[in-house]
Design a protein around this motif. Sequence first.
Motif, mmCIF file in Angstrom:
data_model
loop_
_atom_site.group_PDB
_atom_site.id
_atom_site.type_symbol
_atom_site.label_atom_id
_atom_site.label_comp_id
_atom_site.label_asym_id
_atom_site.label_seq_id
_atom_site.Cartn_x
_atom_site.Cartn_y
_atom_site.Cartn_z
ATOM 1 N N GLN A 187 -2.661 13.835 -4.295
ATOM 2 C CA GLN A 187 -2.805 14.829 -3.238
ATOM 3 C C GLN A 187 -1.633 15.783 -3.286
ATOM 4 O OE1 GLN A 187 -3.011 12.871 0.484
ATOM 5 N NE2 GLN A 187 -5.016 11.953 0.118
ATOM 6 N N ARG B 298 0.829 -1.208 0.000
ATOM 7 C CA ARG B 298 0.000 0.000 0.000
ATOM 8 C C ARG B 298 0.863 1.258 0.000
ATOM 9 N NH1 ARG B 298 -4.044 2.469 -1.824
ATOM 10 N NH2 ARG B 298 -5.122 3.814 -0.382
ATOM 11 N N ALA B 299 1.951 1.244 0.754
ATOM 12 C CA ALA B 299 2.862 2.394 0.752
ATOM 13 C C ALA B 299 3.510 2.564 -0.617
ATOM 14 C CB ALA B 299 3.923 2.225 1.825
ATOM 15 N N GLN C 88 2.137 1.698 -3.477
ATOM 16 C CA GLN C 88 1.104 2.219 -4.372
ATOM 17 C C GLN C 88 0.935 3.728 -4.205
ATOM 18 O OE1 GLN C 88 -2.440 -0.002 -3.456
ATOM 19 N NE2 GLN C 88 -2.276 -1.181 -5.355
ATOM 20 N N GLU C 89 0.951 4.188 -2.982
ATOM 21 C CA GLU C 89 0.718 5.612 -2.728
ATOM 22 C C GLU C 89 1.930 6.477 -3.061
ATOM 23 O OE1 GLU C 89 -1.927 7.521 -1.676
ATOM 24 O OE2 GLU C 89 -3.091 5.731 -2.141
ATOM 25 N N LEU C 90 3.117 5.997 -2.702
ATOM 26 C CA LEU C 90 4.321 6.826 -2.820
ATOM 27 C C LEU C 90 5.167 6.497 -4.044
ATOM 28 C CD1 LEU C 90 5.333 6.802 0.931
ATOM 29 C CD2 LEU C 90 4.052 8.551 -0.294
ATOM 30 N N GLU C 91 4.892 5.365 -4.692
ATOM 31 C CA GLU C 91 5.601 4.922 -5.891
ATOM 32 C C GLU C 91 7.105 4.755 -5.683
ATOM 33 O OE1 GLU C 91 4.453 7.739 -8.861
ATOM 34 O OE2 GLU C 91 2.473 6.844 -9.101
ATOM 35 N N PRO D 210 1.950 11.733 -1.526
ATOM 36 C CA PRO D 210 1.004 10.717 -1.987
ATOM 37 C C PRO D 210 0.406 11.089 -3.332
ATOM 38 C CG PRO D 210 0.555 11.338 0.283
ATOM 39 C CD PRO D 210 1.592 12.283 -0.238
ATOM 40 N N ARG D 211 0.079 10.066 -4.126
ATOM 41 C CA ARG D 211 -0.508 10.297 -5.441
ATOM 42 C C ARG D 211 -1.866 10.971 -5.306
ATOM 43 N NH1 ARG D 211 -1.514 5.292 -8.834
ATOM 44 N NH2 ARG D 211 -1.965 4.579 -6.767
#
Length: 125
Positions: free
Chosen positions: A118, A97-98, A100-103, A115-116
């Motif tokens: 935002q 999950r981290a 996915q959000e932070l790439e 974060p993506r």
Amino acid sequence: MEILMALLVGVFFSVAVYLFLSRHIIRMLLGAAVLGNAVNLLIFTSGRLTPEAPPIIATGPAGTAEIMANPLPQALILTAIVISFSFFAFLLVLTYRAYQELETDDTDEMRFAEPRGQTLPPLEY
């Protein structure tokens, strides 16, 4: 046999520490798994490595405690395996999950990544 197991436990602990010191979160996750296996092996070794008799108490004079394996470390290891598997699964989902959000999976880059989708407001002093 205990000396060989003690060396193997030492190798597992050193590999786990090496993996924990990495910057990539996947390596840290693997380090947690190796550390759990090292602790399980340490507990197993502390319960005596004897091929002589199972941990079943027989009736009569043959049921002495000197020739039996200790069942308590085996029960502790069985419980620890279940707990460490659930902990590993939780960390794996959290890592995914981290990512996915932070790439990124680099912990230094994670500190400054946004974060993506935002955008954070600028800091006011």
